[in-house]
Design an enzyme around this catalytic site. Structure first.
Site, PDB file in Angstrom:
ATOM      1  N   GLY A  45      49.577  12.275   9.316  1.00 58.22           N
ATOM      2  CA  GLY A  45      49.717  12.843   8.443  1.00 58.22           C
ATOM      3  C   GLY A  45      49.754  12.250   6.724  1.00 58.22           C
ATOM      4  O   GLY A  45      49.830  13.051   5.996  1.00 58.22           O
ATOM      5  N   HIS A  46      49.758  10.811   7.227  1.00 58.54           N
ATOM      6  CA  HIS A  46      49.669  10.340   6.001  1.00 58.54           C
ATOM      7  C   HIS A  46      49.101   9.222   6.006  1.00 58.54           C
ATOM      8  O   HIS A  46      48.641   8.204   5.912  1.00 58.54           O
ATOM      9  CB  HIS A  46      50.873   9.975   5.373  1.00 58.54           C
ATOM     10  CG  HIS A  46      50.940   9.198   4.219  1.00 58.54           C
ATOM     11  ND1 HIS A  46      50.608   7.802   4.134  1.00 58.54           N
ATOM     12  CD2 HIS A  46      51.601   9.146   3.020  1.00 58.54           C
ATOM     13  CE1 HIS A  46      51.140   7.535   3.117  1.00 58.54           C
ATOM     14  NE2 HIS A  46      51.688   8.473   2.459  1.00 58.54           N
ATOM     15  N   PHE A  47      47.271   9.329   5.465  1.00 55.76           N
ATOM     16  CA  PHE A  47      46.562  10.991   5.214  1.00 55.76           C
ATOM     17  C   PHE A  47      46.420  11.824   5.824  1.00 55.76           C
ATOM     18  O   PHE A  47      45.468  11.272   7.337  1.00 55.76           O
ATOM     19  CB  PHE A  47      46.084  11.086   4.057  1.00 55.76           C
ATOM     20  CG  PHE A  47      46.560  10.394   2.253  1.00 55.76           C
ATOM     21  CD1 PHE A  47      47.161  10.509   1.704  1.00 55.76           C
ATOM     22  CD2 PHE A  47      46.598   8.748   2.063  1.00 55.76           C
ATOM     23  CE1 PHE A  47      48.627   9.967   1.240  1.00 55.76           C
ATOM     24  CE2 PHE A  47      47.429   8.127   1.443  1.00 55.76           C
ATOM     25  CZ  PHE A  47      48.323   8.938   0.546  1.00 55.76           C
TER      26      PHE A  47
END
Lengths: 148, 83
Positions: A45-47
């Site tokens: 999720g990052h990123f």
């Protein structure tokens, strides 16, 4: 206390253990390292489609090695039959460079003071090429934790 | 040093650590650092370290645990200064 015993006393486990090795430790400070695991969940999720290590994870690496491992060493004999309780109380960190999945990072921590169970350290993070990644002040309350 | 001077110095020391700034206006001897001023336990350590520097005294663990109000702090500082 050996460097391996310090790591055994840590109150963390995967996926939230961010210490691989302690290389130097004395009353004044500590050095250690951690290699970011490419399969770590936060990279999903990052990123989006662009995995970069979150600053909070870099902060956690700095705190686990620079503050908690050093705290365990400083308590030494008091910790024979107990683990350690930790509460981070403040961080002030500047970031200079990003860290990609799989990179190995090095923490250097210098004790400012350890009084009344509060440990405050100046902590610096480097990459394998000795390039400065982050630097700042981390403090926390550290106490032996009897209810194990 | 008079008690008033001591309280004034103490107030200067604690101000940066006070979360409830409104309560700074009406500090009395009964003011409690944690309950009234909302100083956290980690910053309470910094208050004690700053008191040591300001007054040139050493605070031990027992004294530190008692330093929770203006009144108790003044008594401890006066006691250490008298030695």
């Amino acid at each position: 206390m050996t460097n391996e015993q310090i790591i055994d006393k840590l109150p963390y486990q995967p996926p939230f253990l961010f210490v691989d090795e302690i290389t130097e430790v004395d009353q004044k400070g500590i050095k250690g390292n951690y290699t970011l695991q490419p399969e770590a969940h936060f990279y999903e999720g990052h990123f989006k489609n662009n995995p970069i290590t979150p600053g909070v994870i870099l902060t956690e690496i700095m705190a686990q090695i620079g503050l908690v491992c050093l705290g365990i060493f400083l308590f030494e004999d008091e910790l024979v039959d107990s683990s350690i309780g930790v509460a981070m109380s403040s961080t002030a960190i500047e970031f200079y460079k990003y860290v990609l999945p799989g990179e190995k990072v090095y923490v250097v921590s210098e004790k400012e003071y350890f009084r009344f169970h509060k440990l405050k350290c100046k902590v610096t993070l480097y990459n394998e090429k000795d390039v400065l990644i982050a630097r700042g002040i981390i403090a926390g309350m550290i106490k032996p934790w009897e209810n194990e | 040093m008079t008690k008033e001077e001591l309280i004034s110095k103490l107030k200067t020391i604690i101000t940066p650590y006070v979360e409830n700034k409104d309560a700074l206006g009406d500090i009395t001897e009964e003011t409690d650092f944690i309950k009234d001023l909302e100083i956290n336990s980690a910053n309470l350590v910094d208050v004690v370290l700053d008191v040591e520097d300001e007054f040139g005294i050493e605070i031990d663990n027992d004294a530190m645990e008692k330093m929770l109000t203006i009144k108790a702090s003044v008594a401890i500082i006066q006691d250490k200064l008298a030695i």
